[in-house]
Design a protein around this motif. Structure first.
Motif, PDB file in Angstrom:
ATOM      1  N   GLU A 114      29.034 -41.791  65.889  1.00  0.00           N
ATOM      2  CA  GLU A 114      28.283 -42.102  67.264  1.00  0.00           C
ATOM      3  C   GLU A 114      26.673 -41.692  67.247  1.00  0.00           C
ATOM      4  N   HIS A 115      26.193 -41.034  66.243  1.00  0.00           N
ATOM      5  CA  HIS A 115      24.877 -40.722  66.084  1.00  0.00           C
ATOM      6  C   HIS A 115      24.029 -41.808  65.515  1.00  0.00           C
ATOM      7  N   ILE A 116      24.633 -43.025  65.012  1.00  0.00           N
ATOM      8  CA  ILE A 116      24.089 -43.970  64.368  1.00  0.00           C
ATOM      9  C   ILE A 116      22.881 -44.618  65.149  1.00  0.00           C
ATOM     10  N   GLY A 117      21.713 -44.843  64.557  1.00  0.00           N
ATOM     11  CA  GLY A 117      20.552 -45.202  65.418  1.00  0.00           C
ATOM     12  C   GLY A 117      19.649 -44.304  65.925  1.00  0.00           C
ATOM     13  N   LYS A 118      20.235 -43.092  66.055  1.00  0.00           N
ATOM     14  CA  LYS A 118      19.422 -41.747  66.707  1.00  0.00           C
ATOM     15  C   LYS A 118      18.469 -41.143  65.809  1.00  0.00           C
ATOM     16  N   LEU A 119      17.259 -40.910  66.355  1.00  0.00           N
ATOM     17  CA  LEU A 119      16.398 -40.093  65.571  1.00  0.00           C
ATOM     18  C   LEU A 119      16.666 -38.653  65.503  1.00  0.00           C
ATOM     19  N   VAL A 120      17.025 -37.937  64.598  1.00  0.00           N
ATOM     20  CA  VAL A 120      17.372 -36.621  64.472  1.00  0.00           C
ATOM     21  C   VAL A 120      16.548 -35.887  63.430  1.00  0.00           C
ATOM     22  N   ARG A 121      16.818 -34.511  63.509  1.00  0.00           N
ATOM     23  CA  ARG A 121      16.143 -33.470  62.534  1.00  0.00           C
ATOM     24  C   ARG A 121      17.372 -32.537  62.236  1.00  0.00           C
ATOM     25  N   ALA A 122      17.242 -32.322  60.967  1.00  0.00           N
ATOM     26  CA  ALA A 122      18.250 -31.228  60.338  1.00  0.00           C
ATOM     27  C   ALA A 122      17.505 -30.453  59.400  1.00  0.00           C
ATOM     28  N   ALA A 123      18.151 -29.187  59.304  1.00  0.00           N
ATOM     29  CA  ALA A 123      17.407 -28.263  58.260  1.00  0.00           C
ATOM     30  C   ALA A 123      18.322 -27.310  57.522  1.00  0.00           C
ATOM     31  N   GLY A 124      18.129 -27.058  56.443  1.00  0.00           N
ATOM     32  CA  GLY A 124      19.092 -26.396  55.504  1.00  0.00           C
ATOM     33  C   GLY A 124      18.629 -26.198  54.268  1.00  0.00           C
ATOM     34  N   TRP A 125      19.789 -25.899  53.094  1.00  0.00           N
ATOM     35  CA  TRP A 125      19.189 -25.795  51.703  1.00  0.00           C
ATOM     36  C   TRP A 125      19.576 -26.954  51.106  1.00  0.00           C
ATOM     37  N   VAL A 126      18.796 -27.490  50.064  1.00  0.00           N
ATOM     38  CA  VAL A 126      18.860 -28.620  49.162  1.00  0.00           C
ATOM     39  C   VAL A 126      20.029 -28.194  48.278  1.00  0.00           C
ATOM     40  N   GLU A 127      21.145 -28.586  48.391  1.00  0.00           N
ATOM     41  CA  GLU A 127      22.401 -28.660  47.332  1.00  0.00           C
ATOM     42  C   GLU A 127      22.150 -29.200  46.098  1.00  0.00           C
ATOM     43  N   ASN A 128      21.962 -30.579  46.380  1.00  0.00           N
ATOM     44  CA  ASN A 128      21.736 -31.533  45.213  1.00  0.00           C
ATOM     45  C   ASN A 128      20.524 -32.428  45.435  1.00  0.00           C
ATOM     46  N   THR A 187      12.969 -28.499  45.251  1.00  0.00           N
ATOM     47  CA  THR A 187      13.988 -28.188  44.174  1.00  0.00           C
ATOM     48  C   THR A 187      15.331 -27.523  44.756  1.00  0.00           C
ATOM     49  N   LYS A 188      16.475 -27.564  43.881  1.00  0.00           N
ATOM     50  CA  LYS A 188      17.659 -26.917  44.361  1.00  0.00           C
ATOM     51  C   LYS A 188      17.466 -25.658  45.087  1.00  0.00           C
ATOM     52  N   GLU A 189      18.160 -25.440  46.123  1.00  0.00           N
ATOM     53  CA  GLU A 189      18.227 -24.166  47.145  1.00  0.00           C
ATOM     54  C   GLU A 189      17.000 -23.981  47.829  1.00  0.00           C
ATOM     55  N   CYS A 190      16.007 -24.918  48.033  1.00  0.00           N
ATOM     56  CA  CYS A 190      14.952 -24.549  48.785  1.00  0.00           C
ATOM     57  C   CYS A 190      15.254 -25.185  50.043  1.00  0.00           C
ATOM     58  N   VAL A 191      14.543 -24.611  51.316  1.00  0.00           N
ATOM     59  CA  VAL A 191      14.779 -24.756  52.412  1.00  0.00           C
ATOM     60  C   VAL A 191      14.152 -25.780  52.946  1.00  0.00           C
ATOM     61  N   VAL A 192      14.541 -26.881  53.595  1.00  0.00           N
ATOM     62  CA  VAL A 192      13.690 -27.974  54.215  1.00  0.00           C
ATOM     63  C   VAL A 192      14.515 -28.179  55.469  1.00  0.00           C
ATOM     64  N   THR A 193      13.412 -29.175  56.204  1.00  0.00           N
ATOM     65  CA  THR A 193      13.753 -29.772  57.609  1.00  0.00           C
ATOM     66  C   THR A 193      13.420 -31.240  57.364  1.00  0.00           C
ATOM     67  N   VAL A 194      14.335 -32.247  58.009  1.00  0.00           N
ATOM     68  CA  VAL A 194      14.212 -33.449  57.509  1.00  0.00           C
ATOM     69  C   VAL A 194      14.372 -34.083  58.986  1.00  0.00           C
ATOM     70  N   SER A 195      13.458 -35.120  59.138  1.00  0.00           N
ATOM     71  CA  SER A 195      13.469 -35.836  60.411  1.00  0.00           C
ATOM     72  C   SER A 195      13.647 -37.442  60.053  1.00  0.00           C
ATOM     73  N   GLY A 196      14.686 -38.076  60.688  1.00  0.00           N
ATOM     74  CA  GLY A 196      14.950 -39.572  60.292  1.00  0.00           C
ATOM     75  C   GLY A 196      15.843 -40.134  61.344  1.00  0.00           C
ATOM     76  N   THR A 197      16.623 -41.287  61.023  1.00  0.00           N
ATOM     77  CA  THR A 197      17.436 -41.995  61.685  1.00  0.00           C
ATOM     78  C   THR A 197      18.630 -41.681  60.917  1.00  0.00           C
ATOM     79  N   ILE A 198      19.915 -41.692  61.468  1.00  0.00           N
ATOM     80  CA  ILE A 198      21.199 -41.669  61.329  1.00  0.00           C
ATOM     81  C   ILE A 198      21.717 -43.251  61.083  1.00  0.00           C
ATOM     82  N   VAL A 199      22.162 -43.430  59.773  1.00  0.00           N
ATOM     83  CA  VAL A 199      22.502 -44.848  59.481  1.00  0.00           C
ATOM     84  C   VAL A 199      24.166 -44.852  58.788  1.00  0.00           C
ATOM     85  N   LEU A 200      24.837 -45.687  58.930  1.00  0.00           N
ATOM     86  CA  LEU A 200      26.018 -45.993  58.442  1.00  0.00           C
ATOM     87  C   LEU A 200      26.095 -46.171  56.921  1.00  0.00           C
ATOM     88  N   ARG A 201      26.719 -45.232  56.369  1.00  0.00           N
ATOM     89  CA  ARG A 201      26.827 -45.474  54.775  1.00  0.00           C
ATOM     90  C   ARG A 201      27.472 -46.989  54.377  1.00  0.00           C
TER      91      ARG A 201
END
Length: 169
Positions: free
Chosen positions: A18-32, A65-79
Protein backbone atom coordinates in the motif's frame (compact mmCIF):
# COMPACT_ATOMS: atom_id res chain seq x y z
CA UNK A 1 3.54 3.66 14.85
CA UNK A 2 6.58 5.83 15.39
CA UNK A 3 6.02 9.53 14.76
CA UNK A 4 7.57 10.98 11.63
CA UNK A 5 10.85 12.86 12.05
CA UNK A 6 13.76 14.13 9.97
CA UNK A 7 15.28 10.63 9.81
CA UNK A 8 12.27 8.50 8.93
CA UNK A 9 8.64 8.53 7.93
CA UNK A 10 8.24 4.81 8.65
CA UNK A 11 10.13 2.07 10.46
CA UNK A 12 11.92 -0.50 8.31
CA UNK A 13 9.39 -3.21 9.10
CA UNK A 14 6.31 -1.15 8.12
CA UNK A 15 6.65 -1.00 4.34
CA UNK A 16 3.96 -2.86 2.41
CA UNK A 17 2.39 -2.81 -1.03
CA UNK A 18 0.00 0.00 0.00
CA UNK A 19 3.05 2.30 0.22
CA UNK A 20 4.02 1.79 -3.45
CA UNK A 21 4.69 5.10 -5.17
CA UNK A 22 5.09 7.04 -1.91
CA UNK A 23 8.18 9.06 -1.07
CA UNK A 24 9.51 7.72 2.24
CA UNK A 25 12.48 7.94 4.61
CA UNK A 26 13.90 5.11 6.67
CA UNK A 27 16.81 4.92 9.09
CA UNK A 28 18.73 2.03 10.54
CA UNK A 29 21.84 -0.13 10.46
CA UNK A 30 23.26 -1.43 7.20
CA UNK A 31 22.98 -5.19 7.57
CA UNK A 32 24.30 -6.23 4.14
CA UNK A 33 25.67 -4.58 1.02
CA UNK A 34 25.35 -6.45 -2.28
CA UNK A 35 26.69 -5.38 -5.68
CA UNK A 36 24.96 -6.82 -8.74
CA UNK A 37 26.99 -5.02 -11.41
CA UNK A 38 25.80 -1.45 -11.77
CA UNK A 39 23.08 -1.73 -9.15
CA UNK A 40 23.68 -2.08 -5.42
CA UNK A 41 21.39 -3.30 -2.68
CA UNK A 42 21.53 -2.77 1.06
CA UNK A 43 19.44 -4.43 3.71
CA UNK A 44 18.46 -1.70 6.16
CA UNK A 45 17.56 -2.94 9.66
CA UNK A 46 16.03 -1.26 12.69
CA UNK A 47 14.28 -2.46 15.84
CA UNK A 48 11.12 -3.18 13.84
CA UNK A 49 12.37 -5.08 10.77
CA UNK A 50 14.39 -5.09 7.57
CA UNK A 51 13.80 -3.45 4.19
CA UNK A 52 15.79 -3.75 0.98
CA UNK A 53 17.11 -0.52 -0.55
CA UNK A 54 18.06 -0.26 -4.25
CA UNK A 55 20.90 2.13 -5.07
CA UNK A 56 21.71 2.92 -8.69
CA UNK A 57 24.32 5.61 -8.00
CA UNK A 58 27.43 3.89 -6.66
CA UNK A 59 28.69 7.21 -5.26
CA UNK A 60 25.88 7.11 -2.68
CA UNK A 61 27.59 4.15 -1.00
CA UNK A 62 30.91 5.95 -0.58
CA UNK A 63 31.96 5.45 3.04
CA UNK A 64 29.09 3.07 3.83
CA UNK A 65 30.10 -0.13 5.63
CA UNK A 66 28.23 -2.89 7.42
CA UNK A 67 26.60 -1.76 10.67
CA UNK A 68 26.94 1.95 10.01
CA UNK A 69 23.79 3.98 10.64
CA UNK A 70 22.17 5.64 7.64
CA UNK A 71 18.98 7.39 6.64
CA UNK A 72 17.61 6.74 3.16
CA UNK A 73 15.05 8.74 1.22
CA UNK A 74 13.30 7.34 -1.84
CA UNK A 75 10.21 5.83 -3.40
CA UNK A 76 8.64 2.50 -2.51
CA UNK A 77 8.48 0.19 -5.53
CA UNK A 78 7.22 -3.34 -6.07
CA UNK A 79 9.94 -5.96 -6.31
CA UNK A 80 10.20 -8.08 -9.44
CA UNK A 81 8.39 -11.38 -9.02
CA UNK A 82 11.63 -13.41 -9.02
CA UNK A 83 13.20 -11.19 -6.32
CA UNK A 84 10.35 -11.34 -3.78
CA UNK A 85 11.66 -12.44 -0.36
CA UNK A 86 8.98 -14.31 1.62
CA UNK A 87 11.32 -14.58 4.64
CA UNK A 88 10.77 -10.94 5.60
CA UNK A 89 7.54 -8.99 6.04
CA UNK A 90 8.69 -6.28 3.63
CA UNK A 91 9.74 -8.86 1.03
CA UNK A 92 7.39 -7.67 -1.74
CA UNK A 93 8.61 -4.07 -1.80
CA UNK A 94 11.86 -2.12 -1.74
CA UNK A 95 13.01 1.48 -1.49
CA UNK A 96 14.45 3.00 -4.66
CA UNK A 97 16.94 5.40 -3.04
CA UNK A 98 17.21 9.06 -4.06
CA UNK A 99 19.47 10.07 -1.16
CA UNK A 100 21.50 8.27 1.48
CA UNK A 101 23.05 10.03 4.47
CA UNK A 102 25.49 8.43 6.88
CA UNK A 103 24.43 9.23 10.46
CA UNK A 104 27.03 7.13 12.23
CA UNK A 105 30.09 5.43 10.78
CA UNK A 106 31.31 2.02 11.82
CA UNK A 107 34.71 0.40 11.63
CA UNK A 108 35.68 -1.20 8.36
CA UNK A 109 36.47 -4.38 10.30
CA UNK A 110 34.11 -5.14 13.18
CA UNK A 111 35.42 -7.03 16.24
CA UNK A 112 32.65 -9.58 15.54
CA UNK A 113 29.55 -9.90 13.40
CA UNK A 114 26.43 -9.00 15.43
CA UNK A 115 24.59 -12.06 14.07
CA UNK A 116 27.30 -14.28 15.57
CA UNK A 117 27.88 -12.37 18.79
CA UNK A 118 26.69 -15.20 21.03
CA UNK A 119 29.61 -17.30 19.72
CA UNK A 120 32.15 -14.61 20.71
CA UNK A 121 34.12 -14.46 23.97
CA UNK A 122 32.19 -12.73 26.74
CA UNK A 123 34.87 -10.10 27.46
CA UNK A 124 34.76 -8.99 23.79
CA UNK A 125 30.93 -8.99 23.82
CA UNK A 126 30.91 -6.79 26.92
CA UNK A 127 33.51 -4.39 25.52
CA UNK A 128 31.43 -3.96 22.35
CA UNK A 129 28.02 -4.28 24.01
CA UNK A 130 26.42 -1.94 21.45
CA UNK A 131 27.19 -4.56 18.76
CA UNK A 132 26.09 -7.47 20.93
CA UNK A 133 22.69 -5.83 21.45
CA UNK A 134 22.15 -5.89 17.66
CA UNK A 135 22.08 -9.70 17.71
CA UNK A 136 18.48 -10.81 17.13
CA UNK A 137 18.42 -13.32 19.99
CA UNK A 138 19.96 -10.86 22.49
CA UNK A 139 17.63 -8.10 21.28
CA UNK A 140 14.55 -10.33 21.55
CA UNK A 141 15.52 -11.24 25.14
CA UNK A 142 15.79 -7.56 26.09
CA UNK A 143 12.42 -6.79 24.48
CA UNK A 144 10.83 -9.72 26.36
CA UNK A 145 12.33 -8.50 29.64
CA UNK A 146 10.92 -5.02 29.03
CA UNK A 147 7.46 -6.42 28.28
CA UNK A 148 7.46 -8.62 31.40
CA UNK A 149 8.50 -5.73 33.67
CA UNK A 150 5.93 -3.43 32.05
CA UNK A 151 3.19 -6.03 32.58
CA UNK A 152 4.18 -6.57 36.23
CA UNK A 153 4.25 -2.83 36.97
CA UNK A 154 0.84 -2.33 35.34
CA UNK A 155 -0.67 -5.29 37.22
CA UNK A 156 0.77 -4.15 40.55
CA UNK A 157 -0.66 -0.64 39.99
CA UNK A 158 -4.08 -2.15 39.20
CA UNK A 159 -3.89 -4.06 42.50
CA UNK A 160 -3.31 -0.81 44.40
CA UNK A 161 0.43 -1.03 44.93
CA UNK A 162 2.56 2.08 44.68
CA UNK A 163 6.08 1.93 43.33
CA UNK A 164 8.34 4.21 45.31
CA UNK A 165 11.86 5.13 44.43
CA UNK A 166 14.20 6.90 46.77
CA UNK A 167 16.56 9.42 45.21
CA UNK A 168 20.27 8.70 45.19
CA UNK A 169 22.18 11.71 46.44
Amino acid sequence: MISENIYRTHTCGEFREEHIGKLVRAAGWVENIRDHGGIQFIDLRDHYGVVQVVIKDEAMLSGVTKECVVTVSGTIVLRDEETVNPKIETGTVEIKADTLTILGKSRNVLPFEPAASTETKEDVRLKYRYLDLRNKKVHDNIVLRSQVISFLRQRMTELGFLEMQTPIL
